[in-house]
Design a protein around this motif. Structure first.
Motif: not given
Length: 455
Positions: A259-285
């Motif tokens: 948890a402390d490592a995550v908190a430290e990482a977000f001191k230099t976190g970068q803004p990101v754009d999450l839009t738009p959403f695209r879903i790719f999935r495939k069923e396989i055997a």
């Protein structure tokens, strides 16, 4: 709801089994016959719901050893209003058996069917609740490399030491509403002798991140195959004291450090754009060549529909029955890729070896591996490039270890001068699984590069 704006909600629901009931709760991991005697901390289904105004995606992580694809489909059928549901497991070795192979003995099934049904119902209700509490957010991505927090028990020594995380902030007041954190190791810091139900170190990671950010977290595991474990030589706690494995003090110290490592990482976190959403999935055997898995199915320890293996992952034959038993059977699973704007979420249905993340597969291979001439599989870093991503390990299924085919080593003489085979293959369905999974992921990445609307 605002179009093209990320909407977010997060929450949790308890899924702790009743260890005082009339039936024993068989604990998953290590070996059969380990009955739970108490509860140290509750288990949860922790989930988040995301929307871009057009598409809704739910991500749920369970404090469990694994969850089967057929059960994932059952949950999805009850959530038609959600475009895609991902059910991950942390791969907790201190919770109930939800797969079947850790019962009273090797020949007895360990699953309490009513418990699994309760988990399904809980997840459905959780996602429905999240769908009523969406709010607009801004998003940041962060990662931190912590090789000191990962131990590889198998040669060659290869780890994916990168903890990756996404932070969701309120657009109203900037407060942190939730986190999605991808770790790097098996949650098995308590060891095989523990009989107290616990979420292991992620329990303490959640609590510590709550202190840092005053928000809930969804924790998922990354490329933990191989076998990635917490450091065997212990860890230093807040009092600078060395704490050894197989104690709750260790689990707490390790979880806090993550948890402390995550908190430290977000001191230099970068803004990101999450839009738009695209879903790719495939069923396989995937073929089920593992003799222990085949025996478990024949004894009804593993109850999962299987099919004739046709030699092609894209198609499978007739359903296996008592009357129809082909030489090779297959299970149907799913690989997924969620392209959320600038960020990729990789849905891997098992425990991926870190070699398949960075492509660190010995070349040339050790001369004694079983398939030295096997082609090298595509790897995650090669396919994703510099784009930010999170690994969703054990996503929608638990098919076991996903090895590079060149590292498969079941037949003597053994690689690295060993007198016996290394641990790993015994928990993999087949030597063909690694190539199938990675080729499928490569196909999904190619599809993601096409303009929206193209096949």
């Amino acid at each position: 709801m605002l179009a093209d704006s990320v909407q977010f909600s997060i929450g949790s629901a308890e899924i702790t089994p009743d260890v005082q009931g009339p039936k024993p709760v068989w604990m998953a991991g290590y070996y059969p016959g380990r009955a739970a005697t108490s509860v140290h901390d509750p288990l949860f289904a922790r989930g988040m719901l995301l929307s871009d105004g057009h598409c809704k995606i739910a991500i749920v992580s369970l404090d469990l050893i694994g969850w089967s694809y057929p059960s994932t489909l059952t949950i999805r059928q009850q959530l038609p209003e959600i475009d895609y549901v991902v059910i991950c497991s942390t791969h907790n070795h201190e919770g109930p058996d939800t797969i079947g192979i850790w019962g009273e003995s090797f020949i007895k099934r360990g699953v309490d069917e009513k418990y699994n049904e309760r988990v399904e119902e809980t997840v459905v209700q959780l996602v429905k609740q999240l769908d009523s509490t969406l709010q607009p957010v801004s998003v940041e991505f962060a990662k931190v490399n912590r090789p000191d927090l990962v131990h590889d028990t198998r040669q060659p020594i290869v780890i994916d030491a990168t903890i990756r995380a996404i932070r969701f902030r309120s657009q109203v007041d900037g407060s942190t509403l939730g986190l999605l954190v991808q770790g790097t190791t098996h949650p098995e810091s308590l060891g095989a002798r523990n009989t107290a139900i616990t979420a292991d170190f992620p329990c303490f990671t959640h609590k510590r991140l709550k202190q840092h950010f005053d928000c809930p977290t969804v924790y998922v595991s990354g490329a933990i195959g191989g076998l990635m474990t917490p450091p065997a030589n212990g860890i230093v706690d807040e009092q600078a004291a060395a704490v050894r494995l197989t104690t709750f003090k260790y689990a707490e110290a390790y979880g806090n450090t993550v948890a402390d490592a995550v908190a430290e990482a977000f001191k230099t976190g970068q803004p990101v754009d999450l839009t738009p959403f695209r879903i790719f999935r495939k069923e396989i055997a995937i073929p089920i060549d593992n003799p222990l898995y085949r025996l478990a199915r024949s004894l009804n320890v593993i109850r999962r529909v299987s099919y004739e293996w046709t030699g092609q992952p894209e198609s499978w034959g007739k359903q296996v029955t008592r009357e129809f038993r082909p030489d090779r059977a297959a299970a149907v699973t799913e690989v997924s890729l969620l392209q959320l704007g600038e960020v990729k979420l990789l849905g891997i249905p098992g425990e991926l070896y870190p070699e398949l993340v960075a492509g660190q597969i010995p070349n040339p291979p050790d001369q004694h591996v079983d398939f030295p001439a096997a082609p090298l599989e595509p790897n995650v870093d090669q396919l994703v490039g510099d784009e930010p991503y999170l690994m969703l390990g054990l996503a929608n299924d638990e098919i076991g270890y996903i090895l590079p085919k060149r590292q498969w080593d079941r037949e003597p003489p053994y690689a690295y001068g060993r007198a016996a085979s290394q641990y790993g293959e015994i928990n993999s369905c087949s030597y063909e699984v690694g190539p199938i999974i990675m080729d499928t992921f490569a196909e999904l990445c190619q599809r993601a590069e096409l303009p929206a609307g193209e096949p």
